[in-house]
Design a protein around this motif. Structure first.
Motif, PDB file in Angstrom:
ATOM      1  N   LYS A  85      50.346  54.778  46.191  1.00  0.00           N
ATOM      2  CA  LYS A  85      50.538  56.205  46.466  1.00  0.00           C
ATOM      3  C   LYS A  85      49.888  57.087  45.408  1.00  0.00           C
ATOM      4  CE  LYS A  85      55.235  55.352  48.232  1.00  0.00           C
ATOM      5  NZ  LYS A  85      56.677  55.571  47.903  1.00  0.00           N
ATOM      6  N   THR A  86      49.620  56.529  44.216  1.00  0.00           N
ATOM      7  CA  THR A  86      49.297  57.397  43.077  1.00  0.00           C
ATOM      8  C   THR A  86      48.024  57.022  42.329  1.00  0.00           C
ATOM      9  OG1 THR A  86      50.699  56.031  41.632  1.00  0.00           O
ATOM     10  CG2 THR A  86      51.748  57.905  42.708  1.00  0.00           C
ATOM     11  N   PHE A  87      47.235  56.054  42.816  1.00  0.00           N
ATOM     12  CA  PHE A  87      46.038  55.648  42.085  1.00  0.00           C
ATOM     13  C   PHE A  87      44.926  56.682  42.256  1.00  0.00           C
ATOM     14  CE2 PHE A  87      44.843  54.238  46.270  1.00  0.00           C
ATOM     15  CZ  PHE A  87      43.446  54.288  46.287  1.00  0.00           C
ATOM     16  N   ILE A  88      44.004  56.699  41.293  1.00  0.00           N
ATOM     17  CA  ILE A  88      42.843  57.589  41.378  1.00  0.00           C
ATOM     18  C   ILE A  88      41.528  56.816  41.312  1.00  0.00           C
ATOM     19  CG2 ILE A  88      44.010  59.655  40.536  1.00  0.00           C
ATOM     20  CD1 ILE A  88      42.977  59.079  37.754  1.00  0.00           C
ATOM     21  N   GLN A  89      41.603  55.524  40.978  1.00  0.00           N
ATOM     22  CA  GLN A  89      40.441  54.645  41.061  1.00  0.00           C
ATOM     23  C   GLN A  89      40.915  53.212  41.232  1.00  0.00           C
ATOM     24  OE1 GLN A  89      37.539  52.780  38.052  1.00  0.00           O
ATOM     25  NE2 GLN A  89      36.637  54.797  38.372  1.00  0.00           N
ATOM     26  N   SER A  90      40.165  52.430  42.033  1.00  0.00           N
ATOM     27  CA  SER A  90      40.543  51.049  42.291  1.00  0.00           C
ATOM     28  C   SER A  90      39.316  50.144  42.246  1.00  0.00           C
ATOM     29  CB  SER A  90      41.213  50.931  43.669  1.00  0.00           C
ATOM     30  OG  SER A  90      41.545  49.589  43.955  1.00  0.00           O
ATOM     31  N   LYS A  91      39.453  48.993  41.585  1.00  0.00           N
ATOM     32  CA  LYS A  91      38.360  48.015  41.506  1.00  0.00           C
ATOM     33  C   LYS A  91      38.927  46.602  41.589  1.00  0.00           C
ATOM     34  CE  LYS A  91      34.735  48.589  38.920  1.00  0.00           C
ATOM     35  NZ  LYS A  91      33.790  48.766  37.775  1.00  0.00           N
ATOM     36  N   MET A  92      38.217  45.751  42.308  1.00  0.00           N
ATOM     37  CA  MET A  92      38.547  44.332  42.308  1.00  0.00           C
ATOM     38  C   MET A  92      37.718  43.674  41.213  1.00  0.00           C
ATOM     39  SD  MET A  92      40.506  42.078  43.823  1.00  0.00           S
ATOM     40  CE  MET A  92      40.837  42.637  45.503  1.00  0.00           C
ATOM     41  N   LEU A  93      38.380  43.086  40.229  1.00  0.00           N
ATOM     42  CA  LEU A  93      37.694  42.472  39.096  1.00  0.00           C
ATOM     43  C   LEU A  93      37.317  41.019  39.397  1.00  0.00           C
ATOM     44  CD1 LEU A  93      39.930  43.744  36.141  1.00  0.00           C
ATOM     45  CD2 LEU A  93      38.007  44.890  37.243  1.00  0.00           C
ATOM     46  N   ASN A  94      36.304  40.549  38.685  1.00  0.00           N
ATOM     47  CA  ASN A  94      35.878  39.142  38.725  1.00  0.00           C
ATOM     48  C   ASN A  94      35.398  38.682  40.096  1.00  0.00           C
ATOM     49  OD1 ASN A  94      36.758  38.915  35.993  1.00  0.00           O
ATOM     50  ND2 ASN A  94      38.837  38.485  36.692  1.00  0.00           N
ATOM     51  N   VAL A  95      34.817  39.591  40.888  1.00  0.00           N
ATOM     52  CA  VAL A  95      34.394  39.221  42.241  1.00  0.00           C
ATOM     53  C   VAL A  95      33.227  38.234  42.228  1.00  0.00           C
ATOM     54  CG1 VAL A  95      35.241  41.285  43.397  1.00  0.00           C
ATOM     55  CG2 VAL A  95      32.971  41.317  42.344  1.00  0.00           C
ATOM     56  N   SER A  96      32.500  38.148  41.107  1.00  0.00           N
ATOM     57  CA  SER A  96      31.395  37.188  41.018  1.00  0.00           C
ATOM     58  C   SER A  96      31.895  35.775  40.732  1.00  0.00           C
ATOM     59  CB  SER A  96      30.406  37.607  39.924  1.00  0.00           C
ATOM     60  OG  SER A  96      31.034  37.604  38.649  1.00  0.00           O
ATOM     61  N   LYS A  97      33.190  35.645  40.460  1.00  0.00           N
ATOM     62  CA  LYS A  97      33.779  34.341  40.163  1.00  0.00           C
ATOM     63  C   LYS A  97      34.620  33.870  41.347  1.00  0.00           C
ATOM     64  CE  LYS A  97      33.924  35.507  35.243  1.00  0.00           C
ATOM     65  NZ  LYS A  97      34.776  35.681  34.036  1.00  0.00           N
ATOM     66  N   GLY A  98      35.293  32.753  41.184  1.00  0.00           N
ATOM     67  CA  GLY A  98      36.098  32.193  42.255  1.00  0.00           C
ATOM     68  C   GLY A  98      37.330  33.023  42.564  1.00  0.00           C
ATOM     69  N   PRO A  99      37.951  32.803  43.744  1.00  0.00           N
ATOM     70  CA  PRO A  99      39.096  33.620  44.184  1.00  0.00           C
ATOM     71  C   PRO A  99      40.320  33.498  43.293  1.00  0.00           C
ATOM     72  CG  PRO A  99      38.801  31.704  45.611  1.00  0.00           C
ATOM     73  CD  PRO A  99      37.592  31.770  44.722  1.00  0.00           C
ATOM     74  N   ALA A 100      40.411  32.422  42.502  1.00  0.00           N
ATOM     75  CA  ALA A 100      41.587  32.242  41.644  1.00  0.00           C
ATOM     76  C   ALA A 100      41.723  33.350  40.616  1.00  0.00           C
ATOM     77  CB  ALA A 100      41.533  30.887  40.944  1.00  0.00           C
ATOM     78  N   VAL A 101      40.592  33.936  40.198  1.00  0.00           N
ATOM     79  CA  VAL A 101      40.643  34.959  39.147  1.00  0.00           C
ATOM     80  C   VAL A 101      40.324  36.361  39.654  1.00  0.00           C
ATOM     81  CG1 VAL A 101      40.209  33.351  37.265  1.00  0.00           C
ATOM     82  CG2 VAL A 101      38.273  34.400  38.444  1.00  0.00           C
ATOM     83  N   HIS A 102      40.153  36.528  40.968  1.00  0.00           N
ATOM     84  CA  HIS A 102      40.008  37.881  41.499  1.00  0.00           C
ATOM     85  C   HIS A 102      41.288  38.654  41.201  1.00  0.00           C
ATOM     86  CE1 HIS A 102      36.843  36.619  44.762  1.00  0.00           C
ATOM     87  NE2 HIS A 102      36.454  36.392  43.528  1.00  0.00           N
ATOM     88  N   SER A 103      41.149  39.840  40.637  1.00  0.00           N
ATOM     89  CA  SER A 103      42.328  40.634  40.280  1.00  0.00           C
ATOM     90  C   SER A 103      42.066  42.109  40.552  1.00  0.00           C
ATOM     91  CB  SER A 103      42.674  40.459  38.794  1.00  0.00           C
ATOM     92  OG  SER A 103      43.145  39.167  38.524  1.00  0.00           O
ATOM     93  N   LEU A 104      42.987  42.734  41.240  1.00  0.00           N
ATOM     94  CA  LEU A 104      42.885  44.160  41.543  1.00  0.00           C
ATOM     95  C   LEU A 104      43.355  44.976  40.342  1.00  0.00           C
ATOM     96  CD1 LEU A 104      42.093  45.994  43.925  1.00  0.00           C
ATOM     97  CD2 LEU A 104      44.492  45.969  44.628  1.00  0.00           C
ATOM     98  N   ARG A 105      42.611  46.040  40.031  1.00  0.00           N
ATOM     99  CA  ARG A 105      42.979  46.930  38.932  1.00  0.00           C
ATOM    100  C   ARG A 105      42.839  48.373  39.401  1.00  0.00           C
ATOM    101  NH1 ARG A 105      41.034  50.260  34.805  1.00  0.00           N
ATOM    102  NH2 ARG A 105      41.866  49.888  32.721  1.00  0.00           N
ATOM    103  N   THR A 106      43.860  49.162  39.206  1.00  0.00           N
ATOM    104  CA  THR A 106      43.826  50.555  39.635  1.00  0.00           C
ATOM    105  C   THR A 106      44.173  51.491  38.486  1.00  0.00           C
ATOM    106  OG1 THR A 106      46.103  50.310  40.396  1.00  0.00           O
ATOM    107  CG2 THR A 106      44.385  50.118  42.053  1.00  0.00           C
ATOM    108  N   GLN A 107      43.447  52.579  38.421  1.00  0.00           N
ATOM    109  CA  GLN A 107      43.756  53.639  37.466  1.00  0.00           C
ATOM    110  C   GLN A 107      44.767  54.570  38.123  1.00  0.00           C
ATOM    111  OE1 GLN A 107      42.253  53.276  34.583  1.00  0.00           O
ATOM    112  NE2 GLN A 107      43.071  55.041  33.513  1.00  0.00           N
ATOM    113  N   ALA A 108      45.831  54.888  37.421  1.00  0.00           N
ATOM    114  CA  ALA A 108      46.901  55.696  37.997  1.00  0.00           C
ATOM    115  C   ALA A 108      46.795  57.149  37.565  1.00  0.00           C
ATOM    116  CB  ALA A 108      48.264  55.151  37.574  1.00  0.00           C
TER     117      ALA A 108
END
Length: 643
Positions: A85-108
């Motif tokens: 409801k409150t994020f202002i930016q969102s990125k999926m990290l580590n997309v060049s690597k395997g799915p085990a380390v994909h991590s969503l990060r959002t700026q609030a």
């Protein structure tokens, strides 16, 4: 609302089921969980304006932390919903690597995140917010199942004298307990952001035999946006298509206009100013007593400990849509005011920067989580639970995860139901709590993907498949939500089976299609599952070879593709988990006398007596306990069972 009780001396007393001390990220999850499970809950905060406050970096998620947020949501927690409801930016990290380390990060949006969470708490049935300082814990003596004397929580007392009688208390004081903030030699006895600290609760804990220790953390300066030259920095944009954190958030709801962040670097001039003034840093002058986080060092630590590096990354991140304050990620410090001004102004783009809030270090009291059971209940006092940074962890996500589990288990204990203890083989939350209560953590604990032995199984994309059943079992997940996960798993299994049983031949039309998507020709018949194992082929671009495929949602096809591409690795980890579970299921009797276990080394005997692990698996992960000690213990337990 709490029921009022008047005793003979007319003192003001109230009744509740659960009292939560602290309204940070741990406290909010704990209180919401208890209230949603039908218990009358009161959450205490030093200031109602600090509910779910983000005193450090206003972001949620990131490497491994994104996994925790997804797991919180899968269990029925609130953090994922609130950041959606409150994020202002969102990125999926580590997309060049395997799915085990994909991590969503959002700026609030820092202020909005707090407002929205407060709104949720204020409108939650069975939940009352109370501003005030808890100064004492009320207990009574009781006997446990073995006839041993044990203290039981009966309530809390505020500094005003008011007493709340209750059946469980959850301490979530974060970094507020006996906190002090340091900027050079200037020391202020406050909590984060200048908020009032909690002072007297430590004495109550010590009286109960729960000892505290000093940890420290820090935060960088906030700088006026108007004084920054962004042309000298590299813009960092969010993903064009936003993936929501919560399984209940619709994707179309989070496709919003995002706010950019910016990347710049320190340089030798920055480092020289720090080296010249290092004796003025409270960290190096010996003023700070507490231990800081190794994986989130101050800029002073970076310069001194990594002297070979000529520059360090600095991210300039907005604190919200409606403020000019910018967060200087990567340059936390406790240097004096004048040194901060000089060093920040050496960074490209910050030459004329104006500091709104100084960087500062903060020291606070917390406990050694070895004093806790895996339910997060204290071993010394029945009904007393602890969560968050008070347990020696760091980070909003780690705190929220613990708060949720503590809230659930407080409710389960009051209801007389089975507690929720997640294994490290089935969740990052399980890894987090097991590491806290089993290991001797001498610094603030931070979650990392490397701490999870079975991370290929514990991906953020399958948190609902792993954990929804537990949320449903305790009562935080609805039957409709649970039924959807059951359907999803069945759909995944059916599609994997179909792809394995569907074969295509080496006809010219198939060869042409493979060439069109950049894949090599096939010489003979091949299953679609085997074809999907090719790195250049994915489920979507294989559609031309699979005209009979059913229409399935992305949440299903994503799992199908991952499970087929990584099948060998996944099966290997599942076998490892089977071995792990054998040790976890080998329980150690509560009344075992380790002095009678011959051949145990002295250090192992001392650690085992101190921590009283519940299983061989937990014992094997304790520092100071070797594989040889575990072998001795296993032999003894076999004899113990025979007798």
């Amino acid at each position: 609302m709490s029921n009022t009780i008047y005793t003979n001396n007319n003192s003001y007393q109230l009744q509740a089921d659960v009292c939560v001390i602290g309204a940070g990220h741990a406290g909010c999850e704990a209180a919401l969980a208890a209230a949603r499970l039908g218990l009358q809950t009161v959450i205490f905060t030093m200031n109602t304006d600090s509910i779910a406050m983000m005193p450090c970096n206003p972001h949620i998620g990131g490497s491994s932390k994104g996994h925790l947020v997804r797991e919180i949501d899968a269990l029925g927690g609130e953090m994922a919903k609130n950041i959606d409801k409150t994020f202002i930016q969102s990125k999926m990290l580590n997309v060049s690597k395997g799915p085990a380390v994909h991590s969503l990060r959002t700026q609030a949006d820092k202020a909005e995140y707090s407002r929205q969470m407060r709104h949720t708490l204020e409108n939650q049935e069975n939940l009352e917010i109370r501003m005030g300082e808890v100064v004492d814990l009320c207990t009574e003596e009781m006997e446990d199942a073995d006839g041993k004397s044990l203290k039981k929580i009966t309530g809390v007392r505020l500094n005003t004298g008011t007493v709340y009688h209750c059946k469980a208390v959850i301490i979530c004081t974060g970094t507020y307990l006996n906190a002090r903030c340091l900027v050079g030699e200037a020391i202020t006895e406050t909590g984060p952001g200048g908020m009032q600290r909690s002072t007297y609760l430590k004495d109550a804990l010590e009286t109960l035999g729960i000892h505290t220790r000093r940890f420290k953390t820090g935060t960088p300066a906030r700088i006026d946006k108007r004084s920054i030259d962004f042309s000298k920095m590299t813009a960092q944009y969010g993903d064009p298509h936003v993936v929501p954190f919560s399984y209940s958030t619709k994707e179309e709801e989070v496709q919003i206009e995002q706010v950019p962040c910016y990347l710049t670097y320190t340089n030798e001039q920055t480092h020289e100013i720090i080296r010249e003034n290092i004796d003025r840093s409270p960290i190096y002058a010996g003023i700070i007593e507490g231990t800081g986080p190794r994986y989130c060092p101050s800029i002073e630590d970076k310069v001194i400990k990594f002297s070979e590096k000529t520059r360090h990354q600095v991210f300039i991140e907005p604190e919200g849509r409606y403020t000019n304050e910018m967060y200087i990620d990567g340059m936390s410090s406790s240097m004096p005011d004048d040194v901060q001004q000089k060093m920040y102004r050496t960074v490209p783009g910050l030459e004329n920067c104006c500091i709104v809030r100084n960087a500062y270090a903060i020291e606070y009291d917390c406990i050694n989580a070895n004093a806790l059971k895996q339910t997060l209940e204290t071993k010394a006092v029945q009904g007393l639970f602890c969560a968050g940074q008070f347990n020696g962890s760091s980070g909003y996500e780690e705190a929220a995860a613990q708060g949720l589990i503590a809230g659930i288990n407080a409710a389960m204990e009051i209801k007389g139901e089975e507690p929720l203890v997640l294994k490290r083989s089935e969740s990052y939350i399980g890894v987090l709590i097991d590491d806290l209560v089993s290991k001797d953590n001498r610094e603030p604990y931070r979650m990392m993907t490397s701490r999870a032995e079975y991370r290929l199984l514990l991906r953020q994309d399958n948190a609902d498949l792993r954990l929804r059943k537990y949320g449903y079992r305790v009562g935080l997940i609805s039957k409709e939500q649970y039924d959807h996960v059951v359907w999803k798993q069945e759909a995944i299994n059916a599609e994997i089976l179909r792809l394995k049983n569907t074969r295509i031949g080496a006809a010219g039309v198939n060869q042409e299609y493979l060439q069109s998507i950049g894949s090599s020709a096939i010489r003979t018949g091949i299953s679609l599952a085997d074809l999907l194992c090719r790195p250049e082929i994915n489920y979507k671009n294989m559609v031309g070879l699979d005209p009979m495929r059913p229409r399935l949602p992305d949440e299903v096809t994503e799992q199908v593709e991952i499970n087929i591409k990584y099948e060998g690795y996944i099966e290997r980890q599942k076998k490892q988990v089977e071995q792990f579970n054998k040790l976890e299921n080998k329980k150690i009797p509560k009344n075992i006398d380790y002095d009678k276990v011959l051949s145990l080394r002295l250090e192992a005997r001392q650690k085992l007596k101190q921590l009283r692990p519940s299983s061989i698996g937990q014992a094997s992960r304790m520092s100071g306990v070797t594989p040889a000690d575990i072998s001795v213990l296993l032999v003894y337990l076999e004899k113990y069972e025979i007798e």
